[in-house]
Design a protein around this motif. Structure first.
Motif, PDB file in Angstrom:
ATOM      1  N   SER A 232       0.828  -1.203   0.000  1.00 21.41           N
ATOM      2  CA  SER A 232       0.000   0.000   0.000  1.00 21.41           C
ATOM      3  C   SER A 232       0.864   1.256   0.000  1.00 21.41           C
ATOM      4  CB  SER A 232      -0.921   0.019   1.223  1.00 21.41           C
ATOM      5  OG  SER A 232      -0.171   0.154   2.413  1.00 21.41           O
ATOM      6  N   ALA A 233       0.336   2.323  -0.590  1.00 18.91           N
ATOM      7  CA  ALA A 233       1.100   3.567  -0.700  1.00 18.91           C
ATOM      8  C   ALA A 233       1.417   4.169   0.658  1.00 18.91           C
ATOM      9  CB  ALA A 233       0.323   4.568  -1.552  1.00 18.91           C
ATOM     10  N   ASP A 234       0.486   4.039   1.613  1.00 19.10           N
ATOM     11  CA  ASP A 234       0.709   4.644   2.929  1.00 19.10           C
ATOM     12  C   ASP A 234       1.332   3.673   3.930  1.00 19.10           C
ATOM     13  OD1 ASP A 234      -1.370   2.928   3.413  1.00 19.10           O
ATOM     14  OD2 ASP A 234      -2.703   4.426   4.311  1.00 19.10           O
ATOM     15  N   ARG A 235       1.648   2.467   3.452  1.00 20.67           N
ATOM     16  CA  ARG A 235       2.261   1.432   4.291  1.00 20.67           C
ATOM     17  C   ARG A 235       1.365   1.070   5.482  1.00 20.67           C
ATOM     18  NH1 ARG A 235       4.317   1.476   0.026  1.00 20.67           N
ATOM     19  NH2 ARG A 235       6.548   1.644  -0.436  1.00 20.67           N
TER      20      ARG A 235
END
Length: 360
Positions: A232-235
């Protein structure tokens, strides 16, 4: 030594004696542990397979006695080790390490768990010992015990023994990583229902083969493992994976409750490892951890691109990390989770904890 120090020494000795006595009492109540499951419980079975799913190389085992990799997917000991210690028993040996010996002793417990295994036979097919195959191996052990002990004594021995099962994480990870098209034809509810349908038959076979004390470890919050966070982009944690875990854990608990109501002598404990581990992930400092997102050992962002290999980086403060590699907990995490399962209370472990199950 003054009177104060004498009193402290005497108190410390008394505590040691009491702990030893408690462990001895539990060992008498639970003569053996039979372990089935996946890499969270593998103590070396995959060492004997032609598979990519291995942990018999550095930096795994760096904190294990002797500093040697044993096949455990950990920097040190894992759940079966701490379970055995709490029961006052030796860790059950890997089945594939002893099964070829004509003098194999199964009465002290056996570990069938295999890294990569799932409820479904298709999960990591040909790379591990499937759960069904593990039960088949256990059936051979049960037959051997009947032959060596006699039918009545073997049944009594197995009824007193603890059957520890941790399975399902790899199925869920595989589902989450599957294509959108595959999920469209197999919605999550349908997927979990199929898992439980398969698990029902598997637990029934274990019961038919003498299992009476069952410890079931639900899947952890797999969406929060570094490997899925890294996608995911936001981890952040994968909500889809954690939702699947919660649904599966609840359904497995319901399954065991129903079985216990209908199967004579069946007693069980369910450990909600998802809820227990989420506490460490969401409030790491409160539990003594410094890092709950990244893996200690690996390569790439969050050490989550590549697993723990001899060329991977690894952290110095391993007791401060929740995760050892991109999927598995550290020894410190495993120790803490086992302690909760052993002496905890609902809703984390229910309807009884391991200590209470052992005494039933």
């Amino acid at each position: 030594m003054d009177a104060g120090n004498n009193a402290i020494a005497a108190a410390s000795f008394a505590i040691v004696v009491l702990v030893a006595a408690a462990a001895s009492s539990l060992a008498a109540a639970v003569p053996a542990v039979y372990v089935l499951g996946d890499s969270l419980a593998d103590v070396g079975n995959n060492n004997h397979l032609l598979t990519l799913l291995k942990a018999d190389f550095p930096h795994n085992g760096i904190d294990y006695p002797g500093g040697k990799a044993t096949g455990r997917f950990s920097n040190g000991k894992n759940f079966p080790d701490f379970l055995a210690e709490n029961l006052g028993l030796a860790t059950s040996p890997p089945y594939l390490a002893i099964s070829s010996s004509s003098s194999a002793n199964y009465v002290n417990g056996v570990n069938f768990a295999s890294g990569g295994a799932g409820v479904f036979n298709s999960t990591n097919k040909d790379q591990c010992i499937s759960f069904d195959k593990q039960i088949e191996y256990y059936s051979k052990v049960q037959a051997s015990l009947v032959q060596s002990l006699g039918e009545a004594q073997a049944a009594s021995h197995l009824a007193k023994s603890l059957f520890a099962i941790t399975i399902g994480s790899n199925d869920i990870i595989g589902y989450v990583r599957s294509s959108a098209a595959a999920k469209a034809t197999n919605p999550m509810e349908q997927f979990v229902d199929a898992l439980i349908q398969s698990l029902t038959g598997q637990l029934q076979r274990l019961y038919d083969l003498g299992a009476r004390r069952v410890l079931f470890l639900g899947t952890g919050p797999v969406g929060c493992c570094p490997s899925l966070r890294e996608l995911s982009a936001d981890r952040g944690c994968s909500g889809e994976a954690n939702d699947a875990s919660a649904r599966y854990n609840a359904a497995a608990a319901s399954l065991l409750r129903g079985m216990a109501e209908r199967r004579a002598g069946l007693r069980y404990a369910v450990f909600d490892s998802s809820a227990a581990l989420l506490r460490y992930i969401e409030r790491p400092a409160a539990y003594g951890f410094a890092e709950a997102r990244a893996a200690c050992c690996g390569l790439g962002d969050m050490n989550a691109k590549i697993g723990c290999t001899p060329v991977s980086f690894y952290c110095a403060n391993r007791t401060g990390y929740v995760f050892w590699d991109f999927y598995h907990p550290t020894e410190a995490t495993a120790r803490m989770l086992t302690a909760v399962a052993f002496d905890g209370s609902p809703p984390l472990v229910f309807p009884v904890n391991i200590r209470q199950l052992a005494a039933m």
